[in-house]
Design an enzyme around this catalytic site. Structure first.
Site, PDB file in Angstrom:
ATOM      1  N   CYS A 145     -41.006 -13.329  28.441  1.00 39.46           N
ATOM      2  CA  CYS A 145     -39.961 -13.710  27.092  1.00 39.46           C
ATOM      3  C   CYS A 145     -40.406 -14.103  26.204  1.00 39.46           C
ATOM      4  O   CYS A 145     -40.200 -14.243  25.058  1.00 39.46           O
ATOM      5  CB  CYS A 145     -38.594 -14.923  27.783  1.00 39.46           C
ATOM      6  SG  CYS A 145     -37.602 -14.284  28.793  1.00 39.46           S
ATOM      7  N   CYS A 465     -40.271 -20.589  27.435  1.00 39.44           N
ATOM      8  CA  CYS A 465     -40.070 -20.788  28.789  1.00 39.44           C
ATOM      9  C   CYS A 465     -39.884 -18.972  28.922  1.00 39.44           C
ATOM     10  O   CYS A 465     -39.751 -17.960  27.907  1.00 39.44           O
ATOM     11  CB  CYS A 465     -39.510 -20.915  29.524  1.00 39.44           C
ATOM     12  SG  CYS A 465     -37.098 -21.028  29.227  1.00 39.44           S
TER      13      CYS A 465
END
Lengths: 481, 728
Positions: A145, A465
């Site tokens: 991500c 994250c």
């Protein structure tokens, strides 16, 4: 930390040893630049720990501007596209928005997660299609991500080291179509068949065929090292931090409401319309759906059944989208007559246990990047954190506010502190705007830059994250008006 | 079903279990005596849910002791009588342990079967009351737990009751033992273990509430025989007596085959279950408690309980923590043993160098480690990722690079003193001063190996058993010069490798090999006297040895057996005589080295399960045939000739101080050599069966064969004084 020191020393080393550039000349041209920006910033930031994050002997790097396609729920208007189509739309949008001459761009970097095997270097395919010079190299990076964050910081490295002056960084994800493969057994048989020379050989290979060879192989949704899906991990994380279902639903509702407000007020200015071939022009994100807490409470847990707390309503959804930003050396941008939006300053990558701390990257990265930049929590005017799950955001907030966690897991004396919620993801976040894995990083940076301009702050903190137990944070400094 | 409640260790998961509730209504109100101080149990009320927390003081585990039991009944009675409470949650506040089964000390303190029956009946009453509770009771189980209200009547449940093996939580869920799994949590704002228990409690409370409000229905509310995953068809089939008889028979057959009738409990369990199903649960309960009482008083029970205590003792490091923890291990020799030692080290996270002299030999060793780990992946006890991470702890190499950082070197090269001397000198040239040098040998005295060492205080013996990843025992051998810290370090490494450890004094054959050798000598003599390998195997296994005597020679390796027999024969002379070593010599010359060469007494083929006799052995056996002595050659005599020689030598080891304690002698014999566990080891055997009887046997055989059977002084002392016991 070490890695970053090493990276910086590597950069300074390269800088010092550049054969063609006199380091005196560099220093000479940079000093006036940095001091001028210091002067301009002074008025806006009298209470700050530092007036600017400009560093002597290091080039100032700016974001000229950035755009993104509308982020859509997977399976909607983008469902017939390929990833490079979306990426191309972002690139074209960026060209249009900035009017940058294509031949000025030295390099193009894109981030992506689920790779379309036909276009594994999606950056190159998109660039060629968008009409960039075939002499402009392009590569693709992947870091779950935070892939487009990686694309941007790679660009920062290239510019800081003097290798490039102008780099386009971006990211793309198309979850409407994913590479579903034949099973390993089937693939092996097909490859063996390719090599077989005689009919007898072919027949003997075919005779080994079994029906179960036909069962397909999907791209893993679970963490490779732990076999746990991210939603499951998020649910356990929320439980570990004792975050209730209600808190999670409330946070998700906040995200959707703020996103709706920002959309209605036209604040999401990084969105560029995209005429999808064979369909209507898409002009805005379609995942923003403020609901009511009652409605949300009706949903069943999506991962840990029946008592988990993570539901479809308090998680980010599968999204299609692409983003791109134009990054330049400050002097280059000024020479070309641009008014940049922001500086890209210190950044930090962290990683930790992918099992129990999969989504705690922001907690680890935030104090480190602040320390590196010489700032404190109070200096930050704008927080843009990636919202993978409500539970994940709330767990990170709790962890950042816990001395116990800081001391026992981060090896720090004290907590970094809680980001004030009134400065936090004010224009919505991944929960509401959507989260095309590879493209979210650029959206976060542009949201921070645009909010700083709009709200009049100086420093923004971007954090995210990522799968694999990794995390990232970066300081974005407003470009003086 | 108290007798059969398995000690299940639910390691990875945490589970919650809903006990059934049925129609019995209890409406007597008594005042809650909140001031009563309880030591094992406390409870609080959250809303309308009573949370009953079990925590036995001063113990790592909760066991079903009488105090716990009575406090529990007290609390439950309050719960049942309180009008505010609508449901209850049962939870342990000890991380990793719910209730680890019955308290062995409690059982041990009982002197008659009636006492045990009494305890069992009380426990039954408690479980019965729980089962019939008017208010839903949710048991939140974290870690090891008694099998909890086991439904019986299906082969899977039979299986678990009989072997008492631990069940992983996910399997327990599949089997229907538990209703819901709660996975352990990572760090939050307090320690993960603490928060996990809290979370388990929270989840259990929502379940208890849901059950009381009838929002959730327990899935398993069927009768004794039916559990929810049985299909209609099988439950119909089970209702037919004939089918049930068939099932009993099948299970019984299997159990008989596995236990050779040496362990009374499993068959009794079947009886009890049968009674329960055929004559109703009351008769079943009665039969259960009585049988449990009887079983608790059997020799087998005493032997096994003693063994359990011994094992617990041998899982502790009585030498204290070593000054420097071993972080880098090096293993010399990548053969079967070396690779095995490497495997049990890397899978516990120990960095290990595996060194051999040639690439093919090293490759075989590395492959053995990989295969060992990969087999666990196939069994789903490891993920492929964990396997890879473990395998990266292994560094294979052909030189001594990196040995300068080693904290311990374990050599597992061929059993040859000169070779051992050479590798010791080579290693000592590179290893740091603090590094321990351990020798894995089954018979070469450590003192002799240490003669060439510059630092004999750092030299120690670590005798592993093959296959290293399966055999639990590690025999550590200390010389007079070995320092205490070196021993502490070796024990520490062994414990981290998951071993049960005995520490013995140096001497030819140490303890284990020394006990085994006279028995092996007897094996050869018995074969020479005309008893075939198959017959011999069946005689030894029916006595309780897990592996038959002839098979054992094949497993150990004929060359190794001969090597050891020769060496020890020289040391101990007449006492170790018996069969002719010529037999082993001839086998070696024909290449019959046992399993490793594919042929020994039997023929071994990859993938062939039933091994056949090696017919080429016939001529060897025939050529060395001796006349047998009929009065000492009955089946029973043959069994006792083997066992008494073993036992006599074990006791001599204690007499001579090779062994420090009888416990270590029993553990070494059972876990390293497969001495029948139902006998509890040689020392338990003497205690439980009587020293006099064994001496009588030995005297009888002594008359026939001479000194080999002369009972040692310590054994004679025990025979002369019936009050003398190895275990008081």
């Amino acid at each position: 930390m070490n890695q970053n020191f090493r990276m910086i020393s590597l950069l300074t080393y390269t800088l010092k040893n550049l054969p063609n550039t006199s380091k005196w000349a560099l220093r000479f041209c940079m000093r006036p630049l940095s001091s001028s920006s210091q002067l301009q910033a002074a008025a806006a930031s009298q209470t700050k720990s530092k007036k600017t994050l400009a560093k002597p002997n290091i080039r100032n790097i700016v974001v000229v501007d950035g755009v993104r396609t509308p982020f859509l729920l997977s399976g909607t208007s983008y469902k017939d596209l390929m990833p490079h189509d979306l990426a191309r739309a972002a690139l074209s949008g960026l060209l249009h928005r900035t009017s940058v001459p294509k031949d000025v761009v030295d390099y193009i970097i894109f981030g992506t997660v689920i790779q379309e095997v036909k276009t594994s270097n999606v950056a190159r395919e998109a660039a060629l299609g968008a009409g960039f010079s075939d002499k402009t190299p392009a590569h693709t990076v992947t870091m779950a991500c935070i892939s487009s964050n990686q694309a941007m910081t790679t660009a920062v490295g290239l510019i800081a080291s003097g290798q490039c002056d102008v780099v386009v960084a971006g990211g793309v994800e198309l979850m409407s179509d994913i590479p579903i493969r034949h099973s390993r057994k089937m693939r092996k048989m097909m490859l063996d068949l390719n090599k077989a020379k005689t009919l007898a050989q072919r027949l003997s290979i075919i005779s080994k065929f079994r029906l179960n060879f036909l069962s397909p192989e999907l791209p893993a949704v679970s963490e490779f090292s732990t076999s746990e899906t991210m939603g499951h991990s998020a649910d356990r994380l929320a439980a570990a931090f004792a975050i209730s279902r209600e808190e999670q639903d409330e946070y998700a509702l906040r995200s959707h409401s703020l996103a709706k407000k920002a959309q209605d007020e036209g604040l999401l200015s990084d969105v560029v319309p995209f005429k999808v071939p064979g369909r209507d022009t898409v002009t805005q994100d379609n995942g923003i759906r403020p609901s009511s807490l009652d409605q949300m409470a009706k949903l069943k847990p999506a991962f840990i059944k029946p008592y988990g707390t993570v539901t479809a309503a308090n998680s980010s959804f599968l999204t299609d989208g692409a983003s791109a930003v134009l990054i330049m050396a400050e002097e280059k941008a000024l020479a070309m007559g641009y008014k940049p939006k922001a500086y890209l300053r210190d950044f930090m990558y962290v990683s930790q246990d992918p099992k129990d701390q999969l989504l705690l990257g922001p907690t680890y990265a935030t104090p480190k990047v602040l320390e590196k930049a010489g700032l404190t929590m109070n200096d930050i005017d704008v927080f843009e954190f990636h919202e993978a799950f409500s539970g994940q955001i709330l767990a990170n907030l709790k962890a950042m506010d816990s001395d116990w966690f800081a001391q026992n897991y981060m090896g720090r004396k004290a907590k970094v502190g809680l980001p004030p919620l009134e400065k936090f993801n004010n224009w919505g976040g991944s929960l509401s705007l959507g989260h095309p894995f590879g493209a979210t990083g650029c959206r976060l940076v542009m949201a921070a830059a645009n909010r700083l301009r709009k709200e009049g702050g100086q420093y923004g903190l971007v954090a995210a994250c990522a799968a694999g137990g990794q995390g990232h944070a970066m300081i974005v400094e407003a470009y003086p008006k | 079903m108290v007798a059969s409640r398995a000690i299940g260790s639910l390691s990875r998961f945490t589970a919650s279990r809903t006990l059934r509730c049925s129609g019995y209504i209890c409406r007597s109100f008594t005042r809650s005596s909140a001031l009563l101080t309880r030591t094992h149990i406390n409870y609080g009320v959250r809303g309308d849910v009573a949370v009953i927390r079990i925590n036995s003081p001063n113990s790592k585990v909760n066991t079903l002791s009488q105090e716990l039991h009575s406090e529990f009944m007290e609390v439950m009675n309050e719960v049942w009588s309180s009008s505010q409470i609508r449901s209850a949650v049962l939870i342990s506040t000890k991380p990793g342990c719910f209730i680890a089964g019955a308290d062995l000390n409690m059982l041990n303190s009982c002197t008659t079967s009636q006492e045990v029956t009494q305890i069992s009946q009380e426990a039954q009453k408690m479980f019965e009351k729980l089962e019939k509770s008017t208010k839903p009771v949710v048991a939140a189980i974290n870690g090891s737990c008694l099998g909890g209200g086991l439904e019986v009547g299906i082969p899977a449940a039979f299986d678990m009751m009989l072997t008492g093996r631990g069940i992983r939580a996910d399997r327990a869920k599949k089997m229907g033992l538990v209703d819901q799994l709660v996975e352990p949590l990572g760090p939050g704002v307090k320690p993960p273990e603490e928060r996990t228990i809290e979370y388990l409690e929270e989840v259990a409370i929502t379940f208890a509430k849901g059950l009381a409000d009838k929002k959730i229905t327990p899935k398993r509310d069927k009768g004794l025989v039916e559990t929810f995953y049985l299909t209609e068809l099988t439950s119909y089939a089970l209702s037919i007596p004939f089918v049930r008889q068939q099932i009993y028979k099948k299970v019984e057959e299997k159990v008989r085959k596995q236990t050779k009738g040496l362990y009374p409990a499993p068959l009794k369990i079947i009886d009890v279950v049968k009674t329960g199903i055929e004559q109703g649960s009351n008769a079943g309960y009665l039969s259960e408690s009585q049988t449990f009482g009887e079983l608790a008083m059997t020799k087998e029970s005493k032997a096994l309980m003693g063994l359990y205590r011994g094992q617990t003792q041998c899982k502790k490091n009585k030498f204290g923590a070593p000054q420097k923890e071993v972080k880098q291990l090096a293993v010399l020799g990548a053969g079967l043993m070396g690779a095995g030692i490497a495997q049990v080290s890397v899978d516990k996270g120990l960095q290990t160098i595996l060194k051999d002299t040639t690439l093919p030999a090293l490759g075989r060793g590395q492959q053995q480690v990989f295969k060992g780990l990969n087999d666990k992946v196939k069994k789903k006890t490891l993920t492929s990722f964990e396997r890879d991470a473990m395998f990266s702890n292994l560094i294979g190499q052909l030189d001594y690079r990196g040995f300068e950082k080693a904290d311990m070197v374990i050599e597992a090269v061929f059993e040859d003193l000169n070779l051992k001397h050479r590798v010791l000198k080579e290693a000592e040239a590179v290893i740091p001063d603090h590094c321990v040098f351990a020798s894995n040998t089954s018979a070469l005295p450590i003192g002799e190996i240490a003669t060439v060492s510059k630092r004999p205080e750092k030299v120690i013996g670590m005798h592993y058993f093959s296959p290293v990843d399966k055999m639990q025992l590690l025999e550590i051998i200390t010389t007079e010069k070995t320092s205490k810290d070196t021993t502490a370090s070796a024990v520490d490494v062994g414990l981290r490798q998951g071993k049960v450890i005995i520490v013995v004094k140096d001497g030819p054959g140490f303890y284990t090999t020394r006990c085994l050798t006279p028995m092996m000598s007897e094996v050869i003599r018995i074969l020479q006297e005309g008893v075939g390998p198959k017959k011999l195997d069946s005689l030894t296994t029916s006595f309780g040895f897990p592996v038959g005597a002839a098979t054992l020679v094949d497993e150990v390796g004929v060359d190794v057996a001969k090597h050891v027999a020769e060496n020890l024969g020289k040391e101990f002379g007449e006492r170790f005589a018996g069969g002719s070593l010529e037999m082993l010599q001839q086998m070696i010359s024909k290449g019959f080295l046992g399993r490793k060469s594919g042929k020994g007494f039997y023929i071994y083929q990859e993938g062939v399960k039933n091994k056949n006799l090696n017919s080429d052995m016939d001529s060897i056996l025939a050529s060395l045939k001796m006349p047998s002595q009929p009065d000492v050659s009955s089946d029973e005599d043959i069994q006792y000739r083997l066992v008494t020689r073993f036992v006599n030598e074990a006791i001599l080891c204690l007499q001579e101080g090779v062994l420090a304690t009888p416990t270590e002698g029993d553990i070494g014999a059972v876990f390293g050599l497969g001495f029948p566990p139902c006998l509890g080891g040689p020392f338990h055997f003497v205690d439980l069966y009587g020293a006099q009887k064994i001496v009588d046997r030995l005297r009888k055989y002594e008359a026939a064969y001479g000194k080999q059977f002369t009972p040692c002084q310590l054994l004679v002392d025990h025979a002369n004084n019936p009050n003398k016991k190895f275990y008081q």
